[in-house]
Design a protein around this motif. Structure first.
Motif, PDB file in Angstrom:
ATOM      1  N   ASP A   1      61.897  14.611 -15.784  1.00 50.41           N
ATOM      2  CA  ASP A   1      62.174  14.496 -17.215  1.00 50.41           C
ATOM      3  C   ASP A   1      60.894  14.145 -17.978  1.00 50.41           C
ATOM      4  OD1 ASP A   1      63.607  12.662 -15.274  1.00 50.41           O
ATOM      5  OD2 ASP A   1      62.870  11.224 -16.760  1.00 50.41           O
ATOM      6  N   GLY A   2      59.871  14.932 -17.777  1.00 51.16           N
ATOM      7  CA  GLY A   2      58.662  14.784 -18.573  1.00 51.16           C
ATOM      8  C   GLY A   2      57.658  13.787 -18.044  1.00 51.16           C
ATOM      9  N   ALA A   3      56.585  13.596 -18.820  1.00 53.97           N
ATOM     10  CA  ALA A   3      55.497  12.731 -18.394  1.00 53.97           C
ATOM     11  C   ALA A   3      55.740  11.305 -18.868  1.00 53.97           C
ATOM     12  CB  ALA A   3      54.183  13.250 -18.949  1.00 53.97           C
ATOM     13  N   MET A   4      55.251  10.333 -18.042  1.00 55.72           N
ATOM     14  CA  MET A   4      55.389   8.935 -18.412  1.00 55.72           C
ATOM     15  C   MET A   4      54.026   8.282 -18.255  1.00 55.72           C
ATOM     16  SD  MET A   4      56.044   5.570 -17.549  1.00 55.72           S
ATOM     17  CE  MET A   4      56.229   5.541 -15.775  1.00 55.72           C
ATOM     18  N   LYS A   5      53.543   7.714 -19.350  1.00 56.12           N
ATOM     19  CA  LYS A   5      52.236   7.086 -19.289  1.00 56.12           C
ATOM     20  C   LYS A   5      52.412   5.654 -18.791  1.00 56.12           C
ATOM     21  CE  LYS A   5      48.533   8.848 -21.711  1.00 56.12           C
ATOM     22  NZ  LYS A   5      47.928   9.306 -22.942  1.00 56.12           N
ATOM     23  N   ALA A   6      51.972   5.386 -17.564  1.00 53.21           N
ATOM     24  CA  ALA A   6      52.141   4.045 -17.003  1.00 53.21           C
ATOM     25  C   ALA A   6      50.995   3.140 -17.444  1.00 53.21           C
ATOM     26  CB  ALA A   6      52.199   4.112 -15.485  1.00 53.21           C
ATOM     27  N   VAL A   7      49.804   3.743 -17.603  1.00 52.93           N
ATOM     28  CA  VAL A   7      48.648   2.975 -18.056  1.00 52.93           C
ATOM     29  C   VAL A   7      47.965   3.795 -19.145  1.00 52.93           C
ATOM     30  CG1 VAL A   7      46.366   2.145 -17.411  1.00 52.93           C
ATOM     31  CG2 VAL A   7      48.289   1.753 -15.888  1.00 52.93           C
ATOM     32  N   ASP A   8      47.699   3.147 -20.263  1.00 54.15           N
ATOM     33  CA  ASP A   8      47.221   3.884 -21.421  1.00 54.15           C
ATOM     34  C   ASP A   8      45.864   3.350 -21.883  1.00 54.15           C
ATOM     35  OD1 ASP A   8      46.962   5.433 -23.597  1.00 54.15           O
ATOM     36  OD2 ASP A   8      48.715   4.674 -24.680  1.00 54.15           O
ATOM     37  N   ASN A   9      44.814   4.039 -21.449  1.00 52.64           N
ATOM     38  CA  ASN A   9      43.480   3.771 -21.965  1.00 52.64           C
ATOM     39  C   ASN A   9      43.079   2.299 -21.885  1.00 52.64           C
ATOM     40  OD1 ASN A   9      41.056   4.393 -23.066  1.00 52.64           O
ATOM     41  ND2 ASN A   9      41.787   4.512 -25.185  1.00 52.64           N
ATOM     42  N   ILE A  10      42.959   1.794 -20.674  1.00 51.50           N
ATOM     43  CA  ILE A  10      42.547   0.389 -20.555  1.00 51.50           C
ATOM     44  C   ILE A  10      41.133   0.310 -19.976  1.00 51.50           C
ATOM     45  CG2 ILE A  10      44.917  -0.438 -20.226  1.00 51.50           C
ATOM     46  CD1 ILE A  10      44.192  -0.922 -17.278  1.00 51.50           C
ATOM     47  N   SER A  11      40.408  -0.728 -20.358  1.00 46.94           N
ATOM     48  CA  SER A  11      39.058  -0.964 -19.856  1.00 46.94           C
ATOM     49  C   SER A  11      38.899  -2.443 -19.552  1.00 46.94           C
ATOM     50  CB  SER A  11      38.007  -0.569 -20.901  1.00 46.94           C
ATOM     51  OG  SER A  11      38.163   0.776 -21.276  1.00 46.94           O
ATOM     52  N   PHE A  12      38.272  -2.737 -18.426  1.00 44.92           N
ATOM     53  CA  PHE A  12      37.905  -4.124 -18.132  1.00 44.92           C
ATOM     54  C   PHE A  12      36.820  -4.107 -17.074  1.00 44.92           C
ATOM     55  CE2 PHE A  12      41.523  -3.139 -15.363  1.00 44.92           C
ATOM     56  CZ  PHE A  12      41.054  -3.532 -14.126  1.00 44.92           C
ATOM     57  N   ALA A  13      36.179  -5.246 -16.851  1.00 44.78           N
ATOM     58  CA  ALA A  13      35.099  -5.298 -15.868  1.00 44.78           C
ATOM     59  C   ALA A  13      35.183  -6.611 -15.105  1.00 44.78           C
ATOM     60  CB  ALA A  13      33.747  -5.183 -16.561  1.00 44.78           C
ATOM     61  N   ILE A  14      34.695  -6.577 -13.857  1.00 47.53           N
ATOM     62  CA  ILE A  14      34.628  -7.799 -13.048  1.00 47.53           C
ATOM     63  C   ILE A  14      33.201  -7.946 -12.540  1.00 47.53           C
ATOM     64  CG2 ILE A  14      35.531  -9.029 -11.051  1.00 47.53           C
ATOM     65  CD1 ILE A  14      38.019  -7.381 -11.198  1.00 47.53           C
ATOM     66  N   GLU A  15      32.605  -9.104 -12.790  1.00 49.58           N
ATOM     67  CA  GLU A  15      31.248  -9.365 -12.292  1.00 49.58           C
ATOM     68  C   GLU A  15      31.336  -9.793 -10.830  1.00 49.58           C
ATOM     69  OE1 GLU A  15      28.686  -8.841 -14.226  1.00 49.58           O
ATOM     70  OE2 GLU A  15      29.885  -8.484 -16.035  1.00 49.58           O
ATOM     71  N   LYS A  16      30.158  -9.813 -10.178  1.00 55.11           N
ATOM     72  CA  LYS A  16      30.116 -10.300  -8.786  1.00 55.11           C
ATOM     73  C   LYS A  16      30.541 -11.763  -8.745  1.00 55.11           C
ATOM     74  CE  LYS A  16      26.895  -7.403  -6.342  1.00 55.11           C
ATOM     75  NZ  LYS A  16      26.385  -6.511  -7.418  1.00 55.11           N
ATOM     76  N   GLY A  17      31.421 -12.065  -7.805  1.00 53.05           N
ATOM     77  CA  GLY A  17      31.840 -13.447  -7.617  1.00 53.05           C
ATOM     78  C   GLY A  17      32.823 -13.950  -8.656  1.00 53.05           C
ATOM     79  N   GLU A  18      33.209 -13.063  -9.571  1.00 54.11           N
ATOM     80  CA  GLU A  18      34.090 -13.502 -10.651  1.00 54.11           C
ATOM     81  C   GLU A  18      35.552 -13.199 -10.317  1.00 54.11           C
ATOM     82  OE1 GLU A  18      33.610 -12.834 -15.369  1.00 54.11           O
ATOM     83  OE2 GLU A  18      34.161 -11.069 -14.200  1.00 54.11           O
ATOM     84  N   THR A  19      36.447 -13.951 -10.917  1.00 57.00           N
ATOM     85  CA  THR A  19      37.865 -13.693 -10.724  1.00 57.00           C
ATOM     86  C   THR A  19      38.496 -13.296 -12.048  1.00 57.00           C
ATOM     87  OG1 THR A  19      37.985 -15.274  -8.931  1.00 57.00           O
ATOM     88  CG2 THR A  19      40.049 -14.681  -9.990  1.00 57.00           C
ATOM     89  N   LEU A  20      39.200 -12.168 -12.024  1.00 54.86           N
ATOM     90  CA  LEU A  20      39.887 -11.693 -13.218  1.00 54.86           C
ATOM     91  C   LEU A  20      41.377 -11.677 -12.924  1.00 54.86           C
ATOM     92  CD1 LEU A  20      39.735 -10.124 -16.062  1.00 54.86           C
ATOM     93  CD2 LEU A  20      40.036  -8.102 -14.644  1.00 54.86           C
ATOM     94  N   ALA A  21      42.161 -12.235 -13.822  1.00 55.03           N
ATOM     95  CA  ALA A  21      43.605 -12.184 -13.649  1.00 55.03           C
ATOM     96  C   ALA A  21      44.168 -11.112 -14.566  1.00 55.03           C
ATOM     97  CB  ALA A  21      44.217 -13.539 -13.974  1.00 55.03           C
ATOM     98  N   VAL A  22      45.052 -10.289 -14.025  1.00 55.39           N
ATOM     99  CA  VAL A  22      45.773  -9.324 -14.853  1.00 55.39           C
ATOM    100  C   VAL A  22      47.207  -9.820 -14.940  1.00 55.39           C
ATOM    101  CG1 VAL A  22      46.536  -6.948 -15.080  1.00 55.39           C
ATOM    102  CG2 VAL A  22      44.291  -7.437 -14.122  1.00 55.39           C
ATOM    103  N   VAL A  23      47.598 -10.158 -16.156  1.00 53.55           N
ATOM    104  CA  VAL A  23      48.923 -10.733 -16.330  1.00 53.55           C
ATOM    105  C   VAL A  23      49.779  -9.752 -17.122  1.00 53.55           C
ATOM    106  CG1 VAL A  23      50.190 -12.781 -17.091  1.00 53.55           C
ATOM    107  CG2 VAL A  23      47.798 -12.970 -16.455  1.00 53.55           C
TER     108      VAL A  23
END
Ligand SMILES: Nc1ncnc2c1ncn2[C@@H]1O[C@H](COP(=O)(O)OP(=O)(O)OP(=O)(O)O)[C@@H](O)[C@H]1O
Ligand SMILES: [Mg+2]
Lengths: 284, 348
Positions: free
Chosen positions: A25-47
């Motif tokens: 039943d058509g296309a579903m956009k699960a993720v829409d144009n997102i950008s993020f970065a993680i440095e070495k040794g860094e912790t990023l939380a995606v909530v």
């Protein structure tokens, strides 16, 4: 030691990532144009709440989503400057497990029931670190690292002989056995008991400082982000609605969805008559 | 895991009985040349349709009765006539397990007398000896056939389930095509597609290939379903994120988790191979004389004489097929009960 060529270059740089599923039943956009970065040794939380596209983002990084035409991935994912989305499956296998390791929500189903846990960790070691001679010793070391008692005996256990918390420790041991630069933890504590959750989070916190690796922590619980991740990204229906330093986001949330999520964190000593609910009508 | 399954089966009376039966059958087949007094092709045209020789105890030793021919196919024991049975006597030469040459036999009688434990056939060949040699073909065809079938069934099924998409589509349409044609017609059609007369040793191989060609489809379909569901299990994803190759994932994660099914399915479908060989040989399209197989021996029993004159011993290969098939089915049922507790009937 070689001088770091581009110290400004982040370990992981996700740019304009788009993930679309094509169903009957058509296309579903699960993720829409997102950008993020993680440095070495860094912790990023995606909530974000269930279905907001956190897991598919994580899986897209090593092309683990179903192949086209079912699922199409657009944008770029740079890992140490190399675009992972352009690589072929064969080349990607060098990254999977070796550079980027995963742990999942459900430890009980992440382990193959017919092999001992030691056998499964050994498999990972043999695959990515052929130079290791004494694999068993390495397995025992890995189990010791995640604080499993009697690792020299426990490595001969089958998954069903371990508790959920221990199974998750085994999964962590397996993920870390190849010394990855980035650990992707997809809701590693959701399936566990609250007290075990805290133990696992403490363990992860200790290990990431000890090993100096970057962590991408996926969760829908703001409560475990504080004190664990330096930066946080809030996802809502496939989009990033808020991003920043954990402390500033927690103290001063901008988006109403973030505010609602933060209001859901249970606090010690604060009496709540009812659980906070998220009013989707106001979020649009 | 693997040993466990059979040890568990041995703990159940039915499973144990079936395993012992099969064990005896296969042992007998392996040591057929030692146990058999004669070779498959040794004829004795003066003693066609000889009834099973009676045993007597005379002069302090076991002897066989001696018969005289009163009519072309009617034999009467001569009163007082007997020939001593000699154990571990020298007879025709053979190789134990195809390796060590030897000429001792479990029992023999002095020529020209002959011992026919299960009578003789239309050319005076010993049915007992032929039954033992026939077991070598009839019993091994099932094992070899099922090994080929399960290998192909697993490979095609698991690849289809694992990759999905057009691979899956192509494989499953082929499976449906094969399954839509009734087995016996396919068997005969495939058989006639090859040369009418094939040397006996190649015939064996040909039958195995034909049977395996028909058999893999059903296995492939079930394995495909299982690997489709295993693929969703997180440990397969966990193996993928670890960078395991497709082959490793199939052999380490899909195969061991479908292994118990494969064992059960194999046990339950071996009878089909034994019966398939019997059917082909019975129709004269399989194993050729002078080699022996149970189906081929049964085809002799088609002769109306068998019923007119009550030559019941020529039907014994049928009984052998029956016992083998039952034993495999019982063992398969027991294994299935162990593997799938949901299907377990209350058993104590
Ligand atoms: N294989 C797939 N086929 C079709 N749609 C999918 C597939 N995998 C995920 N999706 C869809 O993508 C969207 C995002 O799913 P995702 O698993 O990333 O959610 P999530 O944020 O991880 O949620 P949760 O917190 O429950 O794990 C959902 O709407 C889901 O239905
Ligand atoms: Mg998820």
């Amino acid at each position: 030691m070689k001088p770091e060529p581009a110290s400004s270059q982040p370990l992981l740089d996700v740019r304009n990532l788009e993930i679309t599923f094509h169903g009957r039943d058509g296309a579903m956009k699960a993720v829409d144009n997102i950008s993020f970065a993680i440095e070495k040794g860094e912790t990023l939380a995606v909530v974000g709440e269930s279905g907001s596209g956190k897991s598919v983002t994580a899986l897209a990084m090593t092309q683990l989503l179903p192949p086209p035409p079912v699922c199409r991935v657009g944008g770029n994912i740079f890992f140490e400057g190399l675009d992972l989305l352009q690589l072929r499956q064969r080349e990607l296998r060098r990254f999977r497990g070796k550079e980027i390791a995963y742990i999942f929500q459900e430890p009980s189903t992440s382990l193959n029931p017919v092999f001992t846990v030691g056998n499964q960790i050994a498999e990972a070691v043999k695959l990515h670190r052929p130079e290791v001679n004494d694999v068993t010793a390495e397995v025992i070391r890995a189990l010791d690292l995640v604080k499993i008692r009697d690792p020299d005996k426990r490595h001969k256990d089958y998954p069903h002989q371990l508790s959920g918390g221990m199974q998750q420790r085994v999964m962590i041991a397996m993920a870390l056995a190849c010394h990855p630069k980035l650990l992707v933890a997809d809701e590693p504590t959701t399936a566990l008991d609250v007290t075990i959750q805290a133990q696992i989070m403490d363990l992860l916190k200790e290990l990431k400082t000890k090993l100096g690796m970057s962590v991408l922590m996926i969760t829908h619980n703001f409560g475990i982000v504080n004190g664990f991740a330096e930066k946080v990204v809030v996802m809502f229906r496939g989009k990033i609605v808020e991003a920043g330093e954990t402390q500033s986001v927690l103290r001063n949330p901008q988006h109403p969805y973030t505010k609602a999520l933060i209001a859901c964190i249970p606090r010690l000593g604060v009496k709540q008559q009812r659980l906070t609910t998220i009013d989707y009508a106001t979020l649009g | 895991m693997k040993e466990n399954l059979f040890i568990q089966a041995a703990r159940r009376p039915l499973g144990l009985a079936a395993m012992i039966t099969l064990g005896v059958l296969y042992l007998v087949a392996i040591f057929a040349p030692f146990i058999a007094p004669y070779q498959t092709q040794t004829q004795q045209l003066q003693k066609t349709y000889h009834p099973p020789t009676g045993l007597t105890w005379q002069d302090g030793r076991l002897q066989v009765k001696v018969y005289e021919q009163v009519d072309p196919t009617v034999y009467e024991p001569i009163p007082g006539g007997a020939a001593p049975i000699r154990f571990f006597a020298r007879g025709f030469e053979y190789k134990i397990l195809g390796l060590i040459p030897w000429d001792r036999h479990l029992f023999l009688v002095e020529a020209p007398e002959r011992i026919y434990l299960l009578g003789s056939d239309s050319t005076g060949r010993d049915v007992f000896s032929r039954l033992l040699y026939g077991a070598q073909i009839s019993l091994s065809i099932g094992l070899i056939g099922i090994t080929i079938t399960m290998t192909f069934g697993f490979l095609i099924g698991s690849l289809a389930g694992y990759f999905g998409g057009w691979v899956d589509n192509a494989a499953m349409r082929l499976v449906e095509l094969l399954m839509a044609i009734p087995g016996l017609y396919l068997l005969l059609a495939l058989r006639s597609a090859f040369a009418a007369h094939v040397p006996s040793d190649q015939m064996y191989l040909l039958i195995v290939i034909i049977l395996a060609f028909i058999g893999w489809a059903a296995t492939a379909r079930i394995i495909r379903g299982m690997s489709l569901s295993l693929r969703q299990r997180q440990f397969v994803l966990a193996a993928e994120v670890l960078g395991q190759s497709t082959w490793k994932i199939l052999t380490r994660h899909i195969l061991p988790n479908t292994f118990s099914y494969l064992i059960v399915a194999a046990t339950l479908s071996i009878p089909a191979y034994i019966l398939g060989e019997a059917a082909l040989s019975f129709l004269g399209l399989g194993i050729q004389e002078p080699s022996a197989s149970w189906g081929l021996m049964l085809s002799q029993a088609q002769d109306s004489k068998v019923f007119m004159m009550n030559l019941w011993w020529l039907l014994i290969p049928g009984a052998a097929i029956f016992v083998t098939v039952i034993a495999y089915n019982v063992l398969g049922d027991v294994l299935r009960d162990i593997v799938d507790p949901k299907m377990k009937v209350q058993s104590r």
